[in-house]
Write a protein that holds these residues in place. Structure first.
Motif, PDB file in Angstrom:
ATOM      1  N   PRO A 129     -79.485 -30.033  22.805  1.00 44.98           N
ATOM      2  CA  PRO A 129     -80.078 -31.345  23.093  1.00 44.98           C
ATOM      3  C   PRO A 129     -79.693 -32.349  22.011  1.00 44.98           C
ATOM      4  O   PRO A 129     -79.663 -32.005  20.823  1.00 44.98           O
ATOM      5  N   PRO A 130     -79.393 -33.584  22.397  1.00 47.72           N
ATOM      6  CA  PRO A 130     -78.959 -34.588  21.406  1.00 47.72           C
ATOM      7  C   PRO A 130     -79.945 -34.758  20.262  1.00 47.72           C
ATOM      8  O   PRO A 130     -79.539 -34.895  19.108  1.00 47.72           O
ATOM      9  N   PHE A 131     -81.273 -34.723  20.567  1.00 44.30           N
ATOM     10  CA  PHE A 131     -82.230 -34.936  19.485  1.00 44.30           C
ATOM     11  C   PHE A 131     -82.232 -33.758  18.515  1.00 44.30           C
ATOM     12  O   PHE A 131     -82.305 -33.946  17.301  1.00 44.30           O
ATOM     13  N   ALA A 132     -82.137 -32.544  19.028  1.00 47.29           N
ATOM     14  CA  ALA A 132     -82.115 -31.382  18.139  1.00 47.29           C
ATOM     15  C   ALA A 132     -80.934 -31.472  17.184  1.00 47.29           C
ATOM     16  O   ALA A 132     -81.035 -31.136  15.996  1.00 47.29           O
TER      17      ALA A 132
ATOM     18  N   LEU B 283     -79.471 -34.298  16.182  1.00 44.81           N
ATOM     19  CA  LEU B 283     -79.761 -35.369  15.225  1.00 44.81           C
ATOM     20  C   LEU B 283     -80.770 -34.899  14.186  1.00 44.81           C
ATOM     21  O   LEU B 283     -80.610 -35.168  12.987  1.00 44.81           O
ATOM     22  N   GLU B 284     -81.791 -34.177  14.623  1.00 45.30           N
ATOM     23  CA  GLU B 284     -82.809 -33.703  13.696  1.00 45.30           C
ATOM     24  C   GLU B 284     -82.180 -32.807  12.622  1.00 45.30           C
ATOM     25  O   GLU B 284     -82.449 -32.963  11.429  1.00 45.30           O
ATOM     26  N   LYS B 285     -81.354 -31.879  13.034  1.00 46.58           N
ATOM     27  CA  LYS B 285     -80.699 -30.988  12.077  1.00 46.58           C
ATOM     28  C   LYS B 285     -79.809 -31.779  11.116  1.00 46.58           C
ATOM     29  O   LYS B 285     -79.775 -31.516   9.905  1.00 46.58           O
ATOM     30  N   LYS B 286     -79.094 -32.754  11.656  1.00 52.10           N
ATOM     31  CA  LYS B 286     -78.209 -33.565  10.830  1.00 52.10           C
ATOM     32  C   LYS B 286     -79.000 -34.310   9.747  1.00 52.10           C
ATOM     33  O   LYS B 286     -78.583 -34.366   8.581  1.00 52.10           O
ATOM     34  N   LEU B 287     -80.156 -34.861  10.131  1.00 49.90           N
ATOM     35  CA  LEU B 287     -80.966 -35.602   9.158  1.00 49.90           C
ATOM     36  C   LEU B 287     -81.598 -34.667   8.134  1.00 49.90           C
ATOM     37  O   LEU B 287     -81.676 -35.000   6.935  1.00 49.90           O
ATOM     38  N   ILE B 288     -82.064 -33.522   8.584  1.00 46.86           N
ATOM     39  CA  ILE B 288     -82.644 -32.553   7.647  1.00 46.86           C
ATOM     40  C   ILE B 288     -81.597 -32.127   6.627  1.00 46.86           C
ATOM     41  O   ILE B 288     -81.869 -32.060   5.416  1.00 46.86           O
TER      42      ILE B 288
END
Length: 263
Positions: free
Chosen positions: A25-28, A30-35
């Protein structure tokens, strides 16, 4: 869908079942990238006026943005009907920062306010927490404890508001309006602006009528006023009602945040 390749034999084709590959999923992603991006970041600043927080409108026009927080939960899920009715009667635009808990406690009122073009609905967080990547508290309220917490404090309520209204919020304001500078960077990476203030209108709905009035009449061109709409038992409404006519006599008009930041 990935289909098995033929075997090396020219006379037979593999009959293996297709293998399903679940997309990320796109948000998952993005979330990993930000973390990962902020994993080693250590904040050095903490407060209401840290880098990344907009405290004033970028204009020299005689305009003021009235913003009202609806906090919810243990900090109050009431509705200051007197205040809102006055704004409607006087045709005064305002920006309402709404927390998920307040929305959950007042679904019908939320729907009515969101449908009124006088009001711009923005994001006051999911759990009404200070925005920290280390759990730092403000006013006795524990902050978000890491980058993932920051992401969900912002995104989950934005998703909820968008689902209910069809419009995604543009601005975020944390519970207590406290941040560290790593958290503010995360918010910007999520695509939101952070609305601070330069006029403390009611100090968490603790000011009396005269204090609210004196705070508001100090507003200047481009001021962002922070007050509250979730404590009808307090004096915010009376102070606003006393100050508005004087501000109008001084030539000020009132605008929503998005009208200036995103005209």
């Amino acid at each position: 869908m990935v289909t098995a390749l033929p075997t090396t034999s020219t006379s037979a084709v593999s009959t293996a079942s297709p293998v399903s590959v679940e997309p990320v999923p796109p948000f998952a992603s993005l979330e990993k990238k930000l973390i990962d991006r902020y994993a080693a970041s250590i904040p050095t600043k903490w407060g209401e006026h840290v880098p990344g927080v907009q405290t004033q409108l970028a204009t020299k026009e005689r305009v003021i943005a009235l913003t009202f927080d609806a906090c919810g939960g243990t900090v109050g899920s009431g509705y200051d009907e007197k205040l809102i009715d006055y704004l409607i009667k006087e045709n005064i635009p305002a920006t309402l920062f709404m927390n998920a808990k307040w929305i959950g406690a007042n679904p019908d009122i939320f729907a009515t306010l969101a449908a009124n073009p006088l009001f711009e609905i923005e994001n006051h967080g999911t759990e009404h927490r200070p925005l920290s990547v280390t759990g730092k508290p403000a006013y006795g309220i524990a902050g978000t404890k890491n980058v993932a917490d920051v992401i969900h404090e912002v995104k989950d309520n934005a998703d909820g508001i968008e689902k209910l209204t069809g419009r995604r919020p543009l601005f975020f304001r944390s519970g207590t309006a406290f941040y560290d500078e790593v958290a503010t960077s995360v918010v910007h990476d999520l695509g939101f602006e952070i609305a601070g203030y330069n006029v403390l209108g009611d100090a968490g709905a603790t000011y009396n009528t005269e204090q609210v009035y004196k705070a508001l009449i100090k507003a200047q061109s481009g001021s962002i006023v922070l007050a509250h709409m979730n404590h009808p038992e307090k004096d915010t409404a009376e102070g606003v009602i006393k100050a508005i006519p004087e501000l109008r006599r001084e030539g000020f008009r009132f605008v929503q945040l998005a009208a200036v930041a995103h005209p």
